[in-house]
Structures are given as C-alpha cells and as structure tokens.
Design an enzyme around this catalytic site. Structure first.
Site, PDB file in Angstrom:
ATOM      1  N   GLN A   1       0.833  -1.193   0.000  1.00  0.00           N
ATOM      2  CA  GLN A   1       0.000   0.000   0.000  1.00  0.00           C
ATOM      3  C   GLN A   1       0.870   1.245   0.000  1.00  0.00           C
ATOM      4  O   GLN A   1       0.385   2.345   0.182  1.00  0.00           O
ATOM      5  CB  GLN A   1      -0.928   0.012   1.223  1.00  0.00           C
ATOM      6  CG  GLN A   1      -1.969  -1.080   1.196  1.00  0.00           C
ATOM      7  CD  GLN A   1      -2.931  -0.896   0.043  1.00  0.00           C
ATOM      8  OE1 GLN A   1      -3.515   0.153  -0.142  1.00  0.00           O
ATOM      9  NE2 GLN A   1      -3.106  -1.935  -0.754  1.00  0.00           N
ATOM     10  N   PHE A   2       2.179   1.075  -0.195  1.00  0.00           N
ATOM     11  CA  PHE A   2       3.089   2.216  -0.148  1.00  0.00           C
ATOM     12  C   PHE A   2       2.710   3.277  -1.173  1.00  0.00           C
ATOM     13  O   PHE A   2       2.723   4.456  -0.894  1.00  0.00           O
ATOM     14  CB  PHE A   2       4.537   1.779  -0.403  1.00  0.00           C
ATOM     15  CG  PHE A   2       5.142   1.030   0.745  1.00  0.00           C
ATOM     16  CD1 PHE A   2       5.500   1.686   1.898  1.00  0.00           C
ATOM     17  CD2 PHE A   2       5.350  -0.326   0.666  1.00  0.00           C
ATOM     18  CE1 PHE A   2       6.071   1.009   2.959  1.00  0.00           C
ATOM     19  CE2 PHE A   2       5.922  -1.016   1.718  1.00  0.00           C
ATOM     20  CZ  PHE A   2       6.280  -0.352   2.865  1.00  0.00           C
ATOM     21  N   THR A   3       2.389   2.858  -2.383  1.00  0.00           N
ATOM     22  CA  THR A   3       2.099   3.838  -3.429  1.00  0.00           C
ATOM     23  C   THR A   3       0.688   4.389  -3.314  1.00  0.00           C
ATOM     24  O   THR A   3       0.318   5.290  -4.037  1.00  0.00           O
ATOM     25  CB  THR A   3       2.301   3.240  -4.832  1.00  0.00           C
ATOM     26  OG1 THR A   3       1.475   2.092  -4.961  1.00  0.00           O
ATOM     27  CG2 THR A   3       3.754   2.857  -5.050  1.00  0.00           C
TER      28      THR A   3
END
Length: 79
Positions: A17-19
């Site tokens: 979910q970093f981006t």
C-alpha cells in the site's frame, strides 16, 4: 496471540500500500504528495516482504484480494 505464524503453520500475504498512501485529513480528496516514488516504494515493499517471509504479487499490478480475518487482530503498519 501467543503463537507465531510458523507455530500454526500459517502463511503471510503482504500487499503493498506504499504507493497508495494518501492524507485524507482535509477535504474530500486525499493528497498523495507524501507517497513514496514507485522505485523507492517497491524496494521498501520487497524488504518488508522478505523480512517477514511473506508471499507477494507483482508490484504495481492491479489486484483483487479477498480476505477472511481468522484471528483477534489485523495489523496496519506505517513507516
């Protein structure tokens, strides 16, 4: 809560979910200005995935993930 994933012969699925990081504290539309660039986000994701011995998919791919929480907690990790 007292047994590890290995103790129960379980598996970990690590979904990036970093981006997708968004700051939704103001207004109706989230701001993505603090999201990591894709190259950095992929390195972080792979590092976390390898550290926990998790399975993963193709970074940046469109995914449909179904989940059944079979336990007392779901952990959300933020860095």
């Amino acid at each position: 809560m007292n047994l590890s994933v290995g103790d129960v012969v379980g598996e970990i699925l690590c979904v990036s979910q970093f981006t997708l990081y968004g700051d939704a504290r103001k207004g109706n539309r989230p701001s993505y200005v603090d999201a990591a660039p894709p190259e950095e986000a992929e390195r972080l994701y792979e590092r976390v995935r390898e550290a926990v011995g998790a399975q993963g998919g193709r970074f940046g791919a469109r995914m449909a993930v179904a989940l059944v929480n079979d336990g007392p907690v779901t952990l959300l990790l933020e860095t």
